[in-house]
Write an enzyme that holds these catalytic residues in place. Structure first.
Site, mmCIF file in Angstrom:
data_model
loop_
_atom_site.group_PDB
_atom_site.id
_atom_site.type_symbol
_atom_site.label_atom_id
_atom_site.label_comp_id
_atom_site.label_asym_id
_atom_site.label_seq_id
_atom_site.Cartn_x
_atom_site.Cartn_y
_atom_site.Cartn_z
ATOM 1 N N LYS A 134 5.364 -1.383 -11.013
ATOM 2 C CA LYS A 134 4.858 -2.062 -11.942
ATOM 3 C C LYS A 134 5.802 -2.396 -13.273
ATOM 4 C CE LYS A 134 -0.040 -1.955 -10.797
ATOM 5 N NZ LYS A 134 -1.509 -1.629 -11.091
ATOM 6 N N LYS A 162 1.064 -4.328 -0.165
ATOM 7 C CA LYS A 162 -0.435 -4.148 -0.234
ATOM 8 C C LYS A 162 -0.915 -5.360 -0.821
ATOM 9 C CE LYS A 162 -1.679 -1.984 -4.442
ATOM 10 N NZ LYS A 162 -2.845 -1.251 -4.923
ATOM 11 N N LYS A 165 -4.664 -6.721 -6.652
ATOM 12 C CA LYS A 165 -5.515 -7.650 -7.827
ATOM 13 C C LYS A 165 -4.568 -8.215 -8.454
ATOM 14 C CE LYS A 165 -9.516 -4.635 -8.616
ATOM 15 N NZ LYS A 165 -8.788 -3.559 -9.124
HETATM 16 P P1 ATP Z 1 -4.036 -3.585 -9.219
HETATM 17 O O1 ATP Z 1 -3.511 -4.380 -8.202
HETATM 18 O O2 ATP Z 1 -4.384 -3.965 -10.313
HETATM 19 O O3 ATP Z 1 -3.320 -2.202 -9.470
HETATM 20 P P2 ATP Z 1 -5.663 -2.706 -7.022
HETATM 21 O O4 ATP Z 1 -5.947 -4.010 -6.061
HETATM 22 O O5 ATP Z 1 -4.476 -1.984 -6.485
HETATM 23 O O6 ATP Z 1 -5.424 -3.059 -8.363
HETATM 24 P P3 ATP Z 1 -7.281 -0.679 -7.931
HETATM 25 O O7 ATP Z 1 -8.424 -0.859 -8.863
HETATM 26 O O8 ATP Z 1 -6.245 -0.088 -8.604
HETATM 27 O O9 ATP Z 1 -7.144 -2.089 -7.211
HETATM 28 O O10 ATP Z 1 -7.723 0.327 -6.714
HETATM 29 C C1 ATP Z 1 -9.224 0.491 -6.324
HETATM 30 C C2 ATP Z 1 -9.333 1.277 -4.994
HETATM 31 O O11 ATP Z 1 -8.757 0.316 -4.216
HETATM 32 C C3 ATP Z 1 -8.422 2.493 -5.085
HETATM 33 O O12 ATP Z 1 -9.239 3.428 -4.244
HETATM 34 C C4 ATP Z 1 -7.281 1.922 -4.442
HETATM 35 O O13 ATP Z 1 -6.426 2.917 -3.287
HETATM 36 C C5 ATP Z 1 -8.009 0.981 -3.212
HETATM 37 N N1 ATP Z 1 -6.905 -0.357 -2.914
HETATM 38 C C6 ATP Z 1 -6.384 -1.130 -3.796
HETATM 39 N N2 ATP Z 1 -5.818 -2.058 -2.974
HETATM 40 C C7 ATP Z 1 -5.955 -1.641 -1.377
HETATM 41 C C8 ATP Z 1 -5.209 -2.146 -0.396
HETATM 42 N N3 ATP Z 1 -4.534 -3.299 -0.351
HETATM 43 N N4 ATP Z 1 -5.822 -1.510 0.738
HETATM 44 C C9 ATP Z 1 -6.566 -0.321 0.554
HETATM 45 N N5 ATP Z 1 -7.053 0.099 -0.452
HETATM 46 C C10 ATP Z 1 -6.812 -0.527 -1.655
#
Ligand code: ATP
Ligand code: LTN
Length: 322
Positions: A109, A190, A193
């Site tokens: 990031k 991955k 968001k």
């Molecule tokens: P950001 O991109 O803003 O970091 P994020 O999509 O990674 O957000 P988080 O709110 O950080 O989402 O994560 C919430 C939960 O979702 C965490 O337990 C994280 O491990 C899980 N998670 C996020 N992205 C994935 C993915 N692509 N596959 C499986 N689990 C995920």
């Protein structure tokens, strides 16, 4: 079994969040389960205040729509329980700069922006505080959070050795399938968001036509064999794993049913549309009732503070604060 997990209100929830984490929150909910919307973590990247406000309410409504029941578990907002930020400071004085700067998520990031915020570096310490305040034994998270969990364990052990046994050492719990859902357009990254290509993520609230379009346009490969093999076929393997997680059978068994990519994609689109439709419908009802949402949050905040307060006081006293 005491459980804690968190999700950032940093954007609309996607199927990676749902399959990697939230589905397991729902399956493991009990009076010993604490789930928080981590709004303080969302401040580590640029976000408009009005957007954060809306997305926090969206996130609570999405979690309830996905199946969390506030009569069974505790759902609360991180910033409403002041012990999180307070314990985070104490733990910053236990963690080292070196171990924080080695975190993969920080490096990824930070690379994307000039003058990144200090909070991006200290992010995992706040996460450790979230977990340790509740004496959590299990933390259901996606694969990307494993490193942060390991750091949490190290910080807790160091604290306990130096200041006395205050914290429970937690462990990460991961789903069998889809602990790492990949971006549909870039299947080696991955689904995320905050960093996403427009067609790369399927959101919980997408219209059926959008879901169908995104899945049909998912990047695959030039071979024509449906086989589960992450090494050489990341695109197809990602689709098979999403399929497996929604349906319950193994990705290999699903692969054996198909010879053409097009057929696999059409059936998967239907399955995802059918699985998400009831969530989207409940979401709309809940989101239109702000009074009820607020009541759920208030009650959750109070229940969370009852657990977190005494643990915070133990930790601060152990460090010598009077
Ligand atoms: P950001 O991109 O803003 O970091 P994020 O999509 O990674 O957000 P988080 O709110 O950080 O989402 O994560 C919430 C939960 O979702 C965490 O337990 C994280 O491990 C899980 N998670 C996020 N992205 C994935 C993915 N692509 N596959 C499986 N689990 C995920
Ligand atoms: N860093 C996590 C979100 C998070 C979390 C937590 C997860 C913040 N605090 C405590 C589990 C337990 C992420 O998903 N990016």
């Amino acid at each position: 079994m005491r459980i804690l997990s968190g999700i950032q209100p940093s954007g609309t929830m996607h199927i990676g969040n749902f399959l990697g984490a939230v589905k397991h929150w729902v399956d493991s909910q009990s009076p010993e389960a604490y789930y928080c919307v981590v709004d303080l973590h969302a401040l580590t990247l640029e976000i408009e205040p009005s957007v954060l406000r809306e997305q926090t309410a969206d996130c609570v409504a999405s979690l309830l729509a996905a199946g969390l029941d506030p009569e069974i578990c505790t759902l609360f907002i991180q910033s409403h329980v002041p012990y999180h930020a307070r314990l985070s400071w104490l733990l910053e004085c236990v963690a080292s700069y070196g171990e924080l700067s080695r975190m993969t998520q920080f490096k990824e990031k930070a690379e994307r922006q000039e003058g990144y915020r200090v909070g991006l570096l200290t992010y995992p310490v706040l996460m450790a505080a979230d977990i340790l305040l509740y004496n959590a034994q299990q933390v259901p998270v996606g694969d990307d959070q494993r490193q942060h969990l390991e750091l949490t364990r190290n910080i807790a052990e160091r604290f306990n050795n130096r200041y006395g046994e205050v914290f429970t050492i937690p462990e990460a719990i991961q789903p069998n399938a889809a602990s790492r859902v990949m971006d549909l357009q870039e299947p080696t990254r991955k689904m995320s968001k905050s960093i996403s290509s427009p067609l790369g993520s399927v959101y919980l609230l997408d219209e059926p036509s959008e879901i169908e379009k995104k899945i049909k346009k998912a990047v695959t490969d030039t071979e024509n064999e449906v086989r589960f093999d992450w090494e050489t076929k990341p695109g197809i393997s990602n689709l098979l794993e999403i399929y497996s997680s929604f349906e319950g059978s193994s990705p290999e068994a699903i692969a054996s049913r198909y010879t053409r990519y097009g057929d696999l994609k059409s059936d998967l689109a239907l399955l995802v549309i059918e699985s998400l439709a009831p969530i989207a419908e409940r979401y709309r009802e809940l989101r239109n009732d702000p009074v009820a949402l607020e009541a759920v949050i208030l009650r959750g905040d109070e229940k969370a503070a009852e657990i977190a307060g005494p643990v915070y006081r133990l930790a601060s006293a152990a460090m010598g604060l009077i």
